[in-house]
Design a protein around this motif. Sequence first.
Motif, PDB file in Angstrom:
ATOM      1  N   LEU A  70      -1.547   4.439 -12.148  1.00  0.00           N
ATOM      2  CA  LEU A  70      -0.587   4.742 -11.090  1.00  0.00           C
ATOM      3  C   LEU A  70      -1.064   4.193  -9.752  1.00  0.00           C
ATOM      4  O   LEU A  70      -0.294   3.612  -8.980  1.00  0.00           O
ATOM      5  CB  LEU A  70      -0.384   6.250 -10.989  1.00  0.00           C
ATOM      6  N   ALA A  71      -2.354   4.357  -9.488  1.00  0.00           N
ATOM      7  CA  ALA A  71      -2.914   3.914  -8.210  1.00  0.00           C
ATOM      8  C   ALA A  71      -2.809   2.401  -8.041  1.00  0.00           C
ATOM      9  O   ALA A  71      -2.685   1.907  -6.911  1.00  0.00           O
ATOM     10  CB  ALA A  71      -4.371   4.356  -8.097  1.00  0.00           C
ATOM     11  N   ILE A  72      -2.863   1.652  -9.145  1.00  0.00           N
ATOM     12  CA  ILE A  72      -2.731   0.193  -9.064  1.00  0.00           C
ATOM     13  C   ILE A  72      -1.395  -0.182  -8.438  1.00  0.00           C
ATOM     14  O   ILE A  72      -1.330  -1.002  -7.504  1.00  0.00           O
ATOM     15  CB  ILE A  72      -2.846  -0.453 -10.453  1.00  0.00           C
ATOM     16  N   ALA A  73      -0.321   0.427  -8.937  1.00  0.00           N
ATOM     17  CA  ALA A  73       1.018   0.102  -8.445  1.00  0.00           C
ATOM     18  C   ALA A  73       1.228   0.591  -7.016  1.00  0.00           C
ATOM     19  O   ALA A  73       1.683  -0.167  -6.148  1.00  0.00           O
ATOM     20  CB  ALA A  73       2.071   0.709  -9.370  1.00  0.00           C
ATOM     21  N   THR A  74       0.898   1.838  -6.757  1.00  0.00           N
ATOM     22  CA  THR A  74       1.126   2.410  -5.430  1.00  0.00           C
ATOM     23  C   THR A  74       0.228   1.755  -4.373  1.00  0.00           C
ATOM     24  O   THR A  74       0.654   1.535  -3.239  1.00  0.00           O
ATOM     25  CB  THR A  74       0.894   3.928  -5.437  1.00  0.00           C
ATOM     26  N   SER A  75      -1.001   1.439  -4.747  1.00  0.00           N
ATOM     27  CA  SER A  75      -1.909   0.775  -3.807  1.00  0.00           C
ATOM     28  C   SER A  75      -1.405  -0.623  -3.454  1.00  0.00           C
ATOM     29  O   SER A  75      -1.525  -1.060  -2.308  1.00  0.00           O
ATOM     30  CB  SER A  75      -3.311   0.672  -4.408  1.00  0.00           C
ATOM     31  N   GLY A  76      -0.842  -1.301  -4.445  1.00  0.00           N
ATOM     32  CA  GLY A  76      -0.295  -2.620  -4.181  1.00  0.00           C
ATOM     33  C   GLY A  76       0.844  -2.568  -3.177  1.00  0.00           C
ATOM     34  O   GLY A  76       0.904  -3.369  -2.239  1.00  0.00           O
ATOM     35  N   LEU A  77       1.746  -1.605  -3.351  1.00  0.00           N
ATOM     36  CA  LEU A  77       2.877  -1.466  -2.433  1.00  0.00           C
ATOM     37  C   LEU A  77       2.408  -1.062  -1.034  1.00  0.00           C
ATOM     38  O   LEU A  77       2.886  -1.602  -0.028  1.00  0.00           O
ATOM     39  CB  LEU A  77       3.860  -0.415  -2.973  1.00  0.00           C
ATOM     40  N   CYS A  78       1.467  -0.128  -0.980  1.00  0.00           N
ATOM     41  CA  CYS A  78       0.953   0.324   0.317  1.00  0.00           C
ATOM     42  C   CYS A  78       0.209  -0.801   1.037  1.00  0.00           C
ATOM     43  O   CYS A  78       0.296  -0.933   2.261  1.00  0.00           O
ATOM     44  CB  CYS A  78       0.015   1.517   0.128  1.00  0.00           C
ATOM     45  N   THR A  79      -0.509  -1.610   0.284  1.00  0.00           N
ATOM     46  CA  THR A  79      -1.257  -2.712   0.883  1.00  0.00           C
ATOM     47  C   THR A  79      -0.325  -3.749   1.484  1.00  0.00           C
ATOM     48  O   THR A  79      -0.639  -4.345   2.525  1.00  0.00           O
ATOM     49  CB  THR A  79      -2.177  -3.380  -0.162  1.00  0.00           C
ATOM     50  N   VAL A  80       0.815  -3.979   0.852  1.00  0.00           N
ATOM     51  CA  VAL A  80       1.806  -4.900   1.406  1.00  0.00           C
ATOM     52  C   VAL A  80       2.208  -4.462   2.811  1.00  0.00           C
ATOM     53  O   VAL A  80       2.324  -5.277   3.737  1.00  0.00           O
ATOM     54  CB  VAL A  80       3.052  -4.982   0.497  1.00  0.00           C
ATOM     55  N   LEU A  81       2.395  -3.148   2.982  1.00  0.00           N
ATOM     56  CA  LEU A  81       2.796  -2.610   4.282  1.00  0.00           C
ATOM     57  C   LEU A  81       1.629  -2.574   5.263  1.00  0.00           C
ATOM     58  O   LEU A  81       1.739  -3.013   6.411  1.00  0.00           O
ATOM     59  CB  LEU A  81       3.379  -1.198   4.104  1.00  0.00           C
ATOM     60  N   PHE A  82       0.487  -2.063   4.816  1.00  0.00           N
ATOM     61  CA  PHE A  82      -0.669  -1.901   5.686  1.00  0.00           C
ATOM     62  C   PHE A  82      -1.247  -3.252   6.131  1.00  0.00           C
ATOM     63  O   PHE A  82      -1.681  -3.402   7.267  1.00  0.00           O
ATOM     64  CB  PHE A  82      -1.760  -1.089   4.986  1.00  0.00           C
ATOM     65  N   ALA A  83      -1.269  -4.221   5.223  1.00  0.00           N
ATOM     66  CA  ALA A  83      -1.873  -5.516   5.532  1.00  0.00           C
ATOM     67  C   ALA A  83      -1.127  -6.213   6.665  1.00  0.00           C
ATOM     68  O   ALA A  83      -1.738  -6.870   7.520  1.00  0.00           O
ATOM     69  CB  ALA A  83      -1.889  -6.404   4.298  1.00  0.00           C
ATOM     70  N   SER A  84       0.197  -6.092   6.679  1.00  0.00           N
ATOM     71  CA  SER A  84       0.979  -6.723   7.738  1.00  0.00           C
ATOM     72  C   SER A  84       0.652  -6.122   9.101  1.00  0.00           C
ATOM     73  O   SER A  84       0.735  -6.809  10.134  1.00  0.00           O
ATOM     74  CB  SER A  84       2.479  -6.582   7.450  1.00  0.00           C
ATOM     75  N   VAL A  85       0.265  -4.844   9.125  1.00  0.00           N
ATOM     76  CA  VAL A  85      -0.108  -4.177  10.377  1.00  0.00           C
ATOM     77  C   VAL A  85      -1.535  -4.544  10.767  1.00  0.00           C
ATOM     78  O   VAL A  85      -1.801  -4.957  11.899  1.00  0.00           O
ATOM     79  CB  VAL A  85       0.018  -2.647  10.233  1.00  0.00           C
ATOM     80  N   PHE A  86      -2.459  -4.429   9.810  1.00  0.00           N
ATOM     81  CA  PHE A  86      -3.875  -4.690  10.096  1.00  0.00           C
ATOM     82  C   PHE A  86      -4.154  -6.163  10.393  1.00  0.00           C
ATOM     83  O   PHE A  86      -5.152  -6.474  11.043  1.00  0.00           O
ATOM     84  CB  PHE A  86      -4.729  -4.225   8.916  1.00  0.00           C
ATOM     85  N   SER A  87      -3.296  -7.047   9.922  1.00  0.00           N
ATOM     86  CA  SER A  87      -3.521  -8.471  10.177  1.00  0.00           C
ATOM     87  C   SER A  87      -3.417  -8.796  11.669  1.00  0.00           C
ATOM     88  O   SER A  87      -3.913  -9.837  12.114  1.00  0.00           O
ATOM     89  CB  SER A  87      -2.489  -9.314   9.410  1.00  0.00           C
TER      90      SER A  87
END
Length: 230
Positions: free
Chosen positions: A210-227
């Motif tokens: 479960l964490a694989i899928a949810t982490s992937g989606l969250c990273t898409v959002l977080f990465a755009s901010v942290f970049s």
Amino acid sequence: MSNAVSDFLFFGAVLSLLSYELGLRLKKRFKWAVFNPLFISICIVMAFLYVFHIDYEVYNKSAKYISYLLTPATICLAIPLYRQLELLRKHSKAIVAGTLTGVFTTMVTVLLLALVFGLNHQEYVTFLPKSITTAIAMGISEEMKGYVTITVASIIITGIQGSIIAETVCRIFKITEPIAKGIAIGSAAHAVGTTKAMEMGEIEGAMSSLAIATSGLCTVLFASVFSNFL
């Protein structure tokens, strides 16, 4: 040697599978975490190509067929998750909080290390998606103009390290709750770590999947901010 093996259509695939099988046998015999099958197979393939002077392109041309199995193999991770569906509903808040915490920690850690080691923006965004599955991470890295090949390498290293140290970390910090173990491993070490979580137990494997899928989606959002932070 390159010319000889290039005529063998499945040379790369056979070499990869045999190397992985050897890694499995070593892990089964010695029971040491460092004998991770994926790590062993990578070392064997690299050594083989170096010793026999075989170009990577020749190897990859015949090994790429294994990559076609990546998507269905990832989908199969949904099976243990389905079996623990009731547990997912019961602890949904804790699972969401744990996954968000794992992704946020990864982002902050990469940012701090980038500042410490003086990485430029392109190098920094290359490592932001290091803890998620390759298919999603490559898209993120490419969109943010990172080095995609280095992103893939960092993903492999992260997964292997996570698989090797997962049990030790849980033991040191006295983490005994199966759900916590699974979420932590899946959000930090993606699919490679999930194979270790499945060895630890069905609940751990389901939560890690479960964490694989949810982490992937969250990273898409977080990465755009942290970049934008570097």
